[in-house]
Every structure is written in C-alpha cells, then in structure tokens.
Motif scaffolding. Sequence first.
Motif, PDB file in Angstrom:
ATOM      1  N   LYS A 105      31.231 110.593 -11.286  1.00  0.00           N
ATOM      2  CA  LYS A 105      31.450 111.303 -10.011  1.00  0.00           C
ATOM      3  C   LYS A 105      31.618 110.319  -8.857  1.00  0.00           C
ATOM      4  O   LYS A 105      32.493 110.496  -7.993  1.00  0.00           O
ATOM      5  N   GLY A 113      25.770 115.576  -5.089  1.00  0.00           N
ATOM      6  CA  GLY A 113      25.672 117.031  -5.031  1.00  0.00           C
ATOM      7  C   GLY A 113      27.009 117.747  -5.001  1.00  0.00           C
ATOM      8  O   GLY A 113      27.059 118.965  -5.150  1.00  0.00           O
ATOM      9  N   ASP A 120      29.278 118.315 -14.561  1.00  0.00           N
ATOM     10  CA  ASP A 120      27.908 118.637 -14.135  1.00  0.00           C
ATOM     11  C   ASP A 120      27.132 119.396 -15.212  1.00  0.00           C
ATOM     12  O   ASP A 120      25.920 119.241 -15.345  1.00  0.00           O
ATOM     13  N   LYS A 167      16.898 123.643  -4.750  1.00  0.00           N
ATOM     14  CA  LYS A 167      18.153 122.889  -4.707  1.00  0.00           C
ATOM     15  C   LYS A 167      18.972 123.283  -3.493  1.00  0.00           C
ATOM     16  O   LYS A 167      18.938 124.439  -3.070  1.00  0.00           O
TER      17      LYS A 167
HETATM   18 MG    MG Z   1      24.288 118.330  -8.993  1.00  0.00          MG
END
Ligand code: MG
Length: 171
Positions: A105, A113, A120, A167
């Motif tokens: 990523k 994120g 993911d 989260k």
């Molecule tokens: Mg993540």
Amino acid sequence: MLVILIISALWFIIPAYVANASPVLISKIKTTQRYNRPIDFNLKFRNKPIFGAGKTWFGLFFGILAGTAIGFIQSFSGFLPMTILLAFMLSLGALVGDLAGSFVKRRLGLKRGQLAPGLDQLDFLLGAFLFASFVTKISLIYLLILVILTPAIHLGTNFIAFKLRLKKEKW
Ligand code: MG
Ligand code: CTP
C-alpha cells in the motif's frame, strides 16, 4: 458436507483471525500507547513510509500472543484438530502478511488506513496459509473457502469495530 468443510476451514483459521483483529483492540488501550512504536521506526523508503504508523511492535507481539493463546484453547477443546505450533505459525503468518500488505500500500502511495480492496482483506489470510504450510499440509479446499468468505467476514467485523469506535474507517 459443505457445511462441515466450512466449519473446519473456519476452525483452522481462527488463530489468524484473532491475530489480525487483536492489534486493533490493544491499540485503543491508553496505557499501551507509549509502547506503540511503529515497526518501521518511522523510517522511509523512497520518500514513503516502509509500513506506516499503523503497524506497531505491540500490535505484532500482542497479535501473535492472542492468536497462539486461542489456538492453545482450541487444541484441548477436542472439537477439531489444532496445535499450538500451527496456531503460532498462523498468527505469525497473518501479521507478516498484513505487514506485506501495508508495504505494498505504501509503495502505491496509499496513506495509512486508505482502502485497498482485496489486499486489505486477503493479505493476512495468504500470509497465514503460507506460514502454516511450513508446519502442516494445507488444504486447498480450506484456502478456496476462506478466500471467498474472509472478505465478507473482514468487512463485517471492521464495520462493527467502526461502530464501536475502535476503528476510524468503516473498512
Ligand atoms: Mg486498514
Ligand atoms: N495495528 C497495530 N499493529 C499491527 C497491526 C495493526 O498496532 N501490526 C493496529 C493499528 O492501530 C492499526 C489498526 O490495528 O491502525 C488497524 O489495522 P489495519 O487496518 O491493518 O491498519 P491501517 O491503520 O488500516 O493501516 P494500513 O493502511 O497500513 O493497512
């Protein structure tokens, strides 16, 4: 028959799921935050973070510990087979796979994120299977079942974690 295969596959992968999910929980405990040193020590590779601040030493160790502990409980439940060594390898593999996913990523320029569909949800699963293959003969049927089921389970549990404010992202 299919139901039994699905249950067996889920049983097999529980340590990896737990290893992957537990860093999110532990990262929320205030007293642990000073131990949350990034694995990459904030170092960069070609001007981008190696893994990013979302991958910490504490998450790594706690994830391995939690996944192995669950496997230990599974191993003497007598329900289906599990060994502590397999649970350890599934946990380690899940976290290494997750790290590899973050590495990719960051190379693609995605911030911590940011969504990377597929990666993911599957990086930790493939890491877990790879590491498990060093200590046991892995079942390709289990792998197939879990490649199909894991993205849905992962998105579902992450959405719950988002609702519980564990989260920041819905994924
Ligand atoms: Mg993540
Ligand atoms: N986490 C951690 N250590 C790890 C893995 C995860 O501390 N080795 C914690 C971090 O608080 C992280 C959270 O679990 O933010 C969620 O993990 P994940 O979704 O994999 O990380 P992201 O923050 O989304 O980062 P990335 O973009 O690299 O996936």
